[in-house]
Design a protein around this motif. Structure first.
Motif, PDB file in Angstrom:
ATOM      1  N   LEU A 202       0.835  -1.204   0.000  1.00 54.17           N
ATOM      2  CA  LEU A 202       0.000   0.000   0.000  1.00 54.17           C
ATOM      3  C   LEU A 202       0.872   1.256   0.000  1.00 54.17           C
ATOM      4  N   HIS A 203       1.932   1.255   0.801  1.00 53.22           N
ATOM      5  CA  HIS A 203       2.844   2.405   0.798  1.00 53.22           C
ATOM      6  C   HIS A 203       3.398   2.640  -0.607  1.00 53.22           C
ATOM      7  N   ALA A 204       3.725   1.555  -1.292  1.00 52.35           N
ATOM      8  CA  ALA A 204       4.289   1.678  -2.645  1.00 52.35           C
ATOM      9  C   ALA A 204       3.289   2.334  -3.595  1.00 52.35           C
ATOM     10  N   SER A 205       2.023   1.974  -3.463  1.00 53.06           N
ATOM     11  CA  SER A 205       0.998   2.560  -4.323  1.00 53.06           C
ATOM     12  C   SER A 205       0.807   4.041  -4.017  1.00 53.06           C
ATOM     13  N   VAL A 206       0.748   4.377  -2.723  1.00 54.10           N
ATOM     14  CA  VAL A 206       0.594   5.780  -2.325  1.00 54.10           C
ATOM     15  C   VAL A 206       1.815   6.596  -2.746  1.00 54.10           C
ATOM     16  N   ASP A 207       3.003   6.024  -2.546  1.00 54.58           N
ATOM     17  CA  ASP A 207       4.225   6.720  -2.953  1.00 54.58           C
ATOM     18  C   ASP A 207       4.255   6.971  -4.461  1.00 54.58           C
ATOM     19  N   LYS A 208       3.773   6.003  -5.218  1.00 53.45           N
ATOM     20  CA  LYS A 208       3.746   6.168  -6.671  1.00 53.45           C
ATOM     21  C   LYS A 208       2.793   7.301  -7.057  1.00 53.45           C
ATOM     22  N   VAL A 209       1.657   7.396  -6.370  1.00 56.74           N
ATOM     23  CA  VAL A 209       0.724   8.492  -6.630  1.00 56.74           C
ATOM     24  C   VAL A 209       1.398   9.833  -6.342  1.00 56.74           C
ATOM     25  N   THR A 210       2.095   9.910  -5.223  1.00 57.04           N
ATOM     26  CA  THR A 210       2.797  11.144  -4.867  1.00 57.04           C
ATOM     27  C   THR A 210       3.843  11.499  -5.918  1.00 57.04           C
ATOM     28  N   GLU A 211       4.600  10.509  -6.332  1.00 53.46           N
ATOM     29  CA  GLU A 211       5.629  10.720  -7.358  1.00 53.46           C
ATOM     30  C   GLU A 211       5.019  11.250  -8.651  1.00 53.46           C
ATOM     31  N   ILE A 212       3.895  10.684  -9.059  1.00 53.95           N
ATOM     32  CA  ILE A 212       3.254  11.112 -10.308  1.00 53.95           C
ATOM     33  C   ILE A 212       2.668  12.507 -10.164  1.00 53.95           C
ATOM     34  N   MET A 213       2.099  12.810  -8.989  1.00 58.12           N
ATOM     35  CA  MET A 213       1.530  14.138  -8.783  1.00 58.12           C
ATOM     36  C   MET A 213       2.600  15.215  -8.859  1.00 58.12           C
ATOM     37  N   ILE A 214       3.805  14.903  -8.364  1.00 57.34           N
ATOM     38  CA  ILE A 214       4.914  15.854  -8.483  1.00 57.34           C
ATOM     39  C   ILE A 214       5.255  16.054  -9.957  1.00 57.34           C
ATOM     40  N   HIS A 215       5.319  14.964 -10.690  1.00 56.11           N
ATOM     41  CA  HIS A 215       5.640  15.033 -12.121  1.00 56.11           C
ATOM     42  C   HIS A 215       4.576  15.802 -12.895  1.00 56.11           C
ATOM     43  N   ASP A 216       3.310  15.543 -12.574  1.00 55.36           N
ATOM     44  CA  ASP A 216       2.207  16.156 -13.313  1.00 55.36           C
ATOM     45  C   ASP A 216       1.865  17.572 -12.840  1.00 55.36           C
ATOM     46  N   ILE A 217       2.410  17.976 -11.701  1.00 57.62           N
ATOM     47  CA  ILE A 217       2.195  19.297 -11.099  1.00 57.62           C
ATOM     48  C   ILE A 217       0.713  19.571 -10.817  1.00 57.62           C
ATOM     49  N   PHE A 218       0.182  18.868  -9.847  1.00 60.07           N
ATOM     50  CA  PHE A 218      -1.177  19.140  -9.389  1.00 60.07           C
ATOM     51  C   PHE A 218      -1.136  20.162  -8.256  1.00 60.07           C
ATOM     52  N   SER A 219      -2.113  21.049  -8.236  1.00 59.99           N
ATOM     53  CA  SER A 219      -2.201  22.042  -7.163  1.00 59.99           C
ATOM     54  C   SER A 219      -2.539  21.341  -5.846  1.00 59.99           C
TER      55      SER A 219
ATOM     56  N   SER B  85       1.996  -1.235  11.680  1.00 57.65           N
ATOM     57  CA  SER B  85       0.585  -1.414  11.340  1.00 57.65           C
ATOM     58  C   SER B  85       0.442  -2.333  10.135  1.00 57.65           C
ATOM     59  N   ASP B  86      -0.558  -3.208  10.197  1.00 55.06           N
ATOM     60  CA  ASP B  86      -0.792  -4.105   9.071  1.00 55.06           C
ATOM     61  C   ASP B  86      -1.482  -3.354   7.933  1.00 55.06           C
ATOM     62  N   PHE B  87      -1.777  -4.065   6.861  1.00 51.86           N
ATOM     63  CA  PHE B  87      -2.370  -3.435   5.677  1.00 51.86           C
ATOM     64  C   PHE B  87      -3.651  -2.698   6.028  1.00 51.86           C
ATOM     65  N   ASP B  88      -4.540  -3.344   6.790  1.00 51.85           N
ATOM     66  CA  ASP B  88      -5.846  -2.763   7.061  1.00 51.85           C
ATOM     67  C   ASP B  88      -5.748  -1.505   7.910  1.00 51.85           C
ATOM     68  N   LYS B  89      -4.918  -1.543   8.963  1.00 44.24           N
ATOM     69  CA  LYS B  89      -4.815  -0.356   9.813  1.00 44.24           C
ATOM     70  C   LYS B  89      -4.106   0.774   9.061  1.00 44.24           C
ATOM     71  N   THR B  90      -3.127   0.440   8.248  1.00 43.19           N
ATOM     72  CA  THR B  90      -2.443   1.457   7.461  1.00 43.19           C
ATOM     73  C   THR B  90      -3.417   2.145   6.512  1.00 43.19           C
ATOM     74  N   LEU B  91      -4.262   1.353   5.878  1.00 45.36           N
ATOM     75  CA  LEU B  91      -5.266   1.917   4.975  1.00 45.36           C
ATOM     76  C   LEU B  91      -6.248   2.797   5.738  1.00 45.36           C
ATOM     77  N   TYR B  92      -6.641   2.355   6.924  1.00 47.40           N
ATOM     78  CA  TYR B  92      -7.516   3.159   7.788  1.00 47.40           C
ATOM     79  C   TYR B  92      -6.882   4.513   8.086  1.00 47.40           C
ATOM     80  N   ALA B  93      -5.586   4.512   8.414  1.00 45.81           N
ATOM     81  CA  ALA B  93      -4.887   5.759   8.728  1.00 45.81           C
ATOM     82  C   ALA B  93      -4.820   6.677   7.508  1.00 45.81           C
TER      83      ALA B  93
END
Length: 456
Positions: A34-51, A298-306
């Motif tokens: 899950l961290h990898a997926s979220v990190d990838k979103v962050t990386e792409i948002m930096i590249h795409d320049i979202f406000s 935290s496991d997958f479920d609690k991490t997703l909750y956070a």
């Protein structure tokens, strides 16, 4: 010959059985996936320049889609249906076919993330690499789980597209009132238009409306020395001059740079202008969520909750803050200082392109810190390495609230906000965060969980 045939047949059967066993290998989805997926979103948002406001929306919807799948299968968590505006129950699986719900949740997260960014191929690269591993381990479970995850993504996608975001893409640009000395004006070096002037029209997640946490208005505008407003302005100028004299080693400039989080900074060198890209303030707090989840194992479920709870607090924080920004439409310190005090003065940080009051960092940090405190506790110490990728050192905090207070005051050290925008904004964000924590029930208590198990 007969003996050879028997041995050959046995060998074929052995290989076949071995392959079958290999295909039935369990698929384990971890918090790191899950961290990898979220990190990838962050990386792409930096590249795409979202406000910053748009980025907060991109984080929230994929988390909600994944969370709803987990909540449907884990008695420790409750659905957001009936708690989040207009959200309806996700579809159930088509049959009793075995499904890995965490896998389905991650599929939904990646799919919705892909729909919300521009550089889809970058998200697809991560997705395809995971799909190949999962299919190799257990093709049946993978296919069932993927199908269900995509089905839920479609459901959440329909809800997502009704939040008025598509309509705001065609609304008129913000009109600058050049005749009113109190109103915001574009700032150097790029003199960009005001971004997202209609963000208060976006459907909120938990708060009732964009106006629910309307802050007190800024002090009355006055350039008379001794007035409350002039003192606010002069304080920004004086701090900036003190930092200039102290140099880059001052604590103030380190704090300002650490919390800069400006996704688009224009740099001019001679006749050349280019941009440097960084994370948004919301992404910084998403990074802190990852740090806290890892520290607590935290496991997958609690991490997703956070992630889900924090991203909704951030998203509603931006809606609330932007409502006030374009209502008060207050001029930035940089503009007034250059006009009335010192035409050569420059802030430590580049002034972002939208009105001043209230401070977005303050509102969002206040909201996120309250959400994270409700999950991990009040005295949760952590080392924030979120900015390492941008050449900035780790900073340590004794609590999320301490980090939020520093993020807020950093905007004054950076020369881009008055103190009132910071203090009122932090209060606005914390009140909004408490409302979300008080009204959003995501964790089932032990008694409820036991009752569900007894019924089943």
């Amino acid at each position: 010959m007969k003996k050879i045939t028997v041995l050959f047949t046995f060998a074929v059967l052995y290989i076949s059985c071995s392959n079958e066993i290999k295909k039935e290998e369990p698929i384990v989805i971890s918090a790191e996936d899950l961290h990898a997926s979220v990190d990838k979103v962050t990386e792409i948002m930096i590249h795409d320049i979202f406000s910053p406001p748009v980025a907060s929306r991109i984080f929230a919807y994929p988390n909600i889609a994944a969370y709803e799948i987990v909540a449907a299968n884990n008695d420790d968590y409750l659905s957001l249906v009936g708690q989040v505006t207009d959200l309806t129950p996700i579809p159930k699986p088509d049959s009793i076919t075995a499904i890995n719900y965490d896998l389905s949740a991650l599929v939904a997260h990646m799919e919705l993330s892909k729909r919300l960014i521009f550089s889809e191929d970058r998200m697809e690269a991560l997705r395809d690499s995971l799909y190949a591993v999962w299919e190799h381990k257990n093709p049946t479970i993978f296919e069932n789980s993927k199908t269900y995850g995509l089905k839920v993504a479609d459901h959440i996608g329909v809800w997502m597209n009704k939040d008025n975001y598509p309509q705001t893409r065609t609304m008129p640009k913000f009109t600058v009132n050049v005749d009113d000395p109190t109103r915001w004006q574009p700032t150097p070096p790029a003199y960009m238009d005001g971004i997202e002037p209609h963000w208060n029209k976006i459907r909120p997640f938990v708060i009732d409306s964009a106006q629910q946490f309307k802050p007190t208005p800024p002090v009355p505008f006055s350039m008379e020395e001794g007035s409350d407003f002039y003192r606010e302005l002069k304080e920004v100028y004086d701090i900036g001059k003190k930092i200039e004299e102290t140099g880059d080693d001052s604590d103030e400039i380190k704090i300002a740079q650490f919390w800069d989080c400006n996704p688009y900074v224009s740099v001019t060198r001679g006749h050349l202008m280019f941009a440097t890209k960084k994370i948004t303030p919301g992404a910084h707090w998403i990074g802190i969520t990852k740090i806290a989840s890892r520290k607590t194992n935290s496991d997958f479920d609690k991490t997703l909750y956070a992630y889900t709870k924090t991203s909704m607090a951030i998203a509603d924080g931006f809606i609330s803050c932007w409502d006030e920004k374009y209502r008060s439409n207050l001029i930035r310190p940089e503009t007034l200082i250059n006009q009335h005090i010192d035409d050569a003065w420059k802030p430590v940080l580049q002034t972002p392109p939208f009105p001043e009051y209230t401070s977005g960092h303050s509102v969002v940090s206040g909201a996120a810190s309250i959400a994270l405190t409700s999950i991990f506790g009040d005295d949760f110490a952590f080392d924030d390495d979120t900015e390492l990728a941008y050449g900035l050192p780790v900073r340590s905090f004794d609590s999320f609230n301490e980090a939020a207070a520093e993020a807020a005051i950093s905007r004054m050290y950076g020369g881009i906000h008055y103190r009132m925008a910071i203090e009122v904004g932090l209060k606005q964000g914390r009140e909004l965060g408490r409302f979300i924590v008080d009204n959003l029930k995501m964790e089932a208590d032990q008694r409820v969980a036991e009752n569900r198990q007894n019924i089943n």
